[in-house]
Design a protein around this motif. Structure first.
Motif, PDB file in Angstrom:
ATOM      1  N   GLY A   1      76.429   8.857  21.608  1.00  0.00           N
ATOM      2  CA  GLY A   1      75.975  10.025  22.818  1.00  0.00           C
ATOM      3  C   GLY A   1      75.817  11.256  22.404  1.00  0.00           C
ATOM      4  O   GLY A   1      75.048  11.911  22.676  1.00  0.00           O
TER       5      GLY A   1
ATOM      6  N   SER B   1      70.310   5.644  22.266  1.00  0.00           N
ATOM      7  CA  SER B   1      70.694   5.762  23.949  1.00  0.00           C
ATOM      8  C   SER B   1      71.215   4.409  24.155  1.00  0.00           C
ATOM      9  O   SER B   1      72.015   4.106  24.922  1.00  0.00           O
ATOM     10  CB  SER B   1      69.564   5.817  24.395  1.00  0.00           C
TER      11      SER B   1
ATOM     12  N   ASN C   1      77.937  10.590  27.572  1.00  0.00           N
ATOM     13  CA  ASN C   1      76.489   9.884  27.608  1.00  0.00           C
ATOM     14  C   ASN C   1      75.417  10.747  27.127  1.00  0.00           C
ATOM     15  O   ASN C   1      75.695  12.117  27.050  1.00  0.00           O
ATOM     16  CB  ASN C   1      76.251   9.104  28.797  1.00  0.00           C
ATOM     17  N   VAL C   2      74.364  10.222  26.610  1.00  0.00           N
ATOM     18  CA  VAL C   2      73.208  11.153  26.200  1.00  0.00           C
ATOM     19  C   VAL C   2      72.777  12.118  27.094  1.00  0.00           C
ATOM     20  O   VAL C   2      72.696  13.498  26.382  1.00  0.00           O
ATOM     21  CB  VAL C   2      72.008  10.314  25.693  1.00  0.00           C
ATOM     22  N   SER C   3      72.403  12.015  28.216  1.00  0.00           N
ATOM     23  CA  SER C   3      71.917  13.114  29.219  1.00  0.00           C
ATOM     24  C   SER C   3      72.843  14.037  29.298  1.00  0.00           C
ATOM     25  O   SER C   3      72.774  15.319  29.156  1.00  0.00           O
ATOM     26  CB  SER C   3      71.943  12.581  30.357  1.00  0.00           C
TER      27      SER C   3
ATOM     28  N   SER D   1      66.177   8.393  18.953  1.00  0.00           N
ATOM     29  CA  SER D   1      66.476   8.647  20.114  1.00  0.00           C
ATOM     30  C   SER D   1      66.999   7.086  21.100  1.00  0.00           C
ATOM     31  O   SER D   1      67.922   7.220  21.594  1.00  0.00           O
ATOM     32  CB  SER D   1      65.673   9.635  20.927  1.00  0.00           C
ATOM     33  N   ASP D   2      65.934   6.345  20.976  1.00  0.00           N
ATOM     34  CA  ASP D   2      66.008   5.099  21.882  1.00  0.00           C
ATOM     35  C   ASP D   2      67.354   4.195  21.291  1.00  0.00           C
ATOM     36  O   ASP D   2      68.174   3.746  22.048  1.00  0.00           O
ATOM     37  CB  ASP D   2      64.811   4.337  21.799  1.00  0.00           C
TER      38      ASP D   2
ATOM     39  N   ASN E   1      74.632   3.936  22.909  1.00  0.00           N
ATOM     40  CA  ASN E   1      75.525   4.730  23.802  1.00  0.00           C
ATOM     41  C   ASN E   1      75.825   4.003  25.271  1.00  0.00           C
ATOM     42  O   ASN E   1      77.057   3.754  25.623  1.00  0.00           O
ATOM     43  CB  ASN E   1      75.090   6.094  24.232  1.00  0.00           C
TER      44      ASN E   1
ATOM     45  N   THR F   1      67.130  14.129  21.644  1.00  0.00           N
ATOM     46  CA  THR F   1      66.211  13.817  22.688  1.00  0.00           C
ATOM     47  C   THR F   1      66.091  15.033  23.412  1.00  0.00           C
ATOM     48  O   THR F   1      66.929  15.906  23.913  1.00  0.00           O
ATOM     49  CB  THR F   1      67.373  12.783  23.640  1.00  0.00           C
TER      50      THR F   1
ATOM     51  N   GLY G   1      72.678  11.330  20.254  1.00  0.00           N
ATOM     52  CA  GLY G   1      71.661  11.158  21.129  1.00  0.00           C
ATOM     53  C   GLY G   1      71.240  12.443  21.726  1.00  0.00           C
ATOM     54  O   GLY G   1      69.995  12.840  21.754  1.00  0.00           O
TER      55      GLY G   1
END
Length: 424
Positions: A206, A191, A55-57, A187-188, A194, A213, A209
């Motif tokens: 992801g 996300s 995931n992006v985070s 970025s959005d 993803n 981000t 991103g």
């Protein structure tokens, strides 16, 4: 490196545009390998349900953790390309963290960046004096610098930070942020893509991103230093002369290269880059200096450099790999590491097939057995102990170095003693 036959050869970087001899992947092949790896990760994500692994985070955290490792590795690359082994990267990182935070909380974060670089460069200068001028063993000097840096910062921290708000004997006051940026719209969109959980496409989203981000400006500078290093060392006369000092300093000296000067410059730049990695830790990753915050990243950076075969691109991939495994400690560690056991089993299966195709049957059987054991571990458990999660970056470091050992080609004169005029 074979010595050039004329003095003009050293002034013509076109003679050495190519990296060291050895088999290299072309860009199309490399992209196919990366795409294949992402597809394999996507399969594991779908089978295990561990959406956090791409995931992006997760990717954003991995990038943040990869930067100090990459900067330390880049520092090691500069030094070793000139023939000086720099085990002192950890100490230079420590100096960067302390000097960066000390100047940052007083005069602002960008001043902290500059002073942190100077702090690391000071460690590099000391290493150069000891190894180049006095010909002390490079490993001994590097270990001594690590110990000296740790001791010096422990002594200076109470003097500099106690009595200030938020400061203590082991921690500096908070440093103002350098700022972050996010690419609006893109970025959005990444996300959202993803989050859909599609095969491969969501995983690529992801990864991308995480690169757009909440990115620090210092991260942008660090990433730019990778191609900049490649261009300087492989596309300029300066880089050719510097690399000649790490391949055959006697031949370089016979052609008029001031070997001492280039070794000094390379090691000082090496320290400055490691110092910048330390600044990242004490201003970006955390807004303060904290004793022990380097956590061995200097050594992992050295491992990333070796994994990358002393090349900037390979180093960046290695730093990204180690940064990603390190990020597992911060975001859903146990579940993600458990999912990666399945990935490891699949990779070992592929490796066994590849070895069998190359008729290395004994190695293939051993690899297959290890893969079966890893799969049994995955199938027989639902999670892994926290100790395994914490040790994952270091285990990955050892495994990657072991697997890549056969294709490594270090500079020929790396770590070898040199005295001016010894070829006469």
């Amino acid at each position: 490196m074979t010595a050039p036959t004329t003095a003009t050869d050293v002034n013509q970087p076109s003679l050495e545009h190519a990296p060291p001899t050895g088999r290299r992947m072309s860009w199309p092949v490399l992209l196919l390998v990366v795409a294949g790896a992402l597809a394999l990760v996507s399969i594991v994500r779908l089978v295990t349900g561990a959406d956090g692994i791409t995931n992006v985070s997760q990717m954003s955290t991995a990038l943040q953790l990869a930067v100090p490792i990459g900067l330390a590795g880049l520092g090691g690359l500069w030094a070793e390309r000139a023939g000086v082994v720099n085990i002192g990267l950890e100490g230079m990182l420590i100096l960067g963290t302390w000097f960066g935070a000390w100047a940052g909380f007083q005069w602002g974060p960008w001043t902290g960046v500059l002073v942190g670089i100077l702090g690391g460069a000071l460690g590099g200068l000391l290493h150069a004096i000891v190894t180049v001028t006095f010909n002390v063993n490079h490993i001994v000097s590097g270990v001594a610098i690590n110990i000296l840096a740790l001791g010096a910062t422990r002594y200076l921290a109470p003097l500099a930070f106690e009595g200030h708000q938020g400061g203590s004997a082991k921690q500096s006051p908070a440093v103002e942020s350098l700022g972050h940026f996010t690419v609006p719209g893109l970025s959005d969109a990444l996300s959202d893509l993803n989050g859909k959980g599609w095969f491969f496409v969501s995983d690529v989203a992801g990864l991308l991103g995480g690169l757009v981000t909440n990115v620090s400006w210092l991260t942008l500078i660090a990433v730019a230093l990778i191609p900049a290093t490649w261009w300087i060392l492989w596309r300029t006369a300066f880089g050719l002369r510097l690399r000649s000092c790490g391949e055959n300093p006697i031949a370089a000296e016979s052609l008029g290269v001031n070997v001492y000067k280039y070794k000094y410059l390379a090691v000082i730049i090496s320290g400055g880059l490691a110092g910048l990695g330390g600044v990242f830790l004490s201003i970006v990753a955390n807004p303060f200096y904290l004793e022990g915050q380097t956590s061995g990243r200097g050594y992992i950076g050295l491992a990333a450099m070796i994994f990358g075969n002393w090349m900037p691109g390979g180093l960046a991939i290695g730093a990204g790999l180690f940064g990603y495994t390190d990020s597992l400690n911060l975001r859903g560690g146990s579940a993600n590491v458990h999912a990666l056991l399945l990935l490891g089993a699949l990779l070992l299966l592929i490796g066994a097939i590849w070895l069998a195709v190359r008729k290395k049957y004994v190695h293939a059987v051993i690899t297959l057995v290890v893969g079966a054991l890893v799969f049994a571990w995955y199938a027989g458990t639902n999670e892994v102990p926290n100790q395994v999660v914490s040790a994952t970056p270091y285990v990955i470091t050892l495994v990657v170095l072991a697997l890549s050992a056969q294709r490594l080609r270090m500079p020929k004169a790396d770590g070898m003693p040199y005295r001016k005029g010894q070829g006469k």
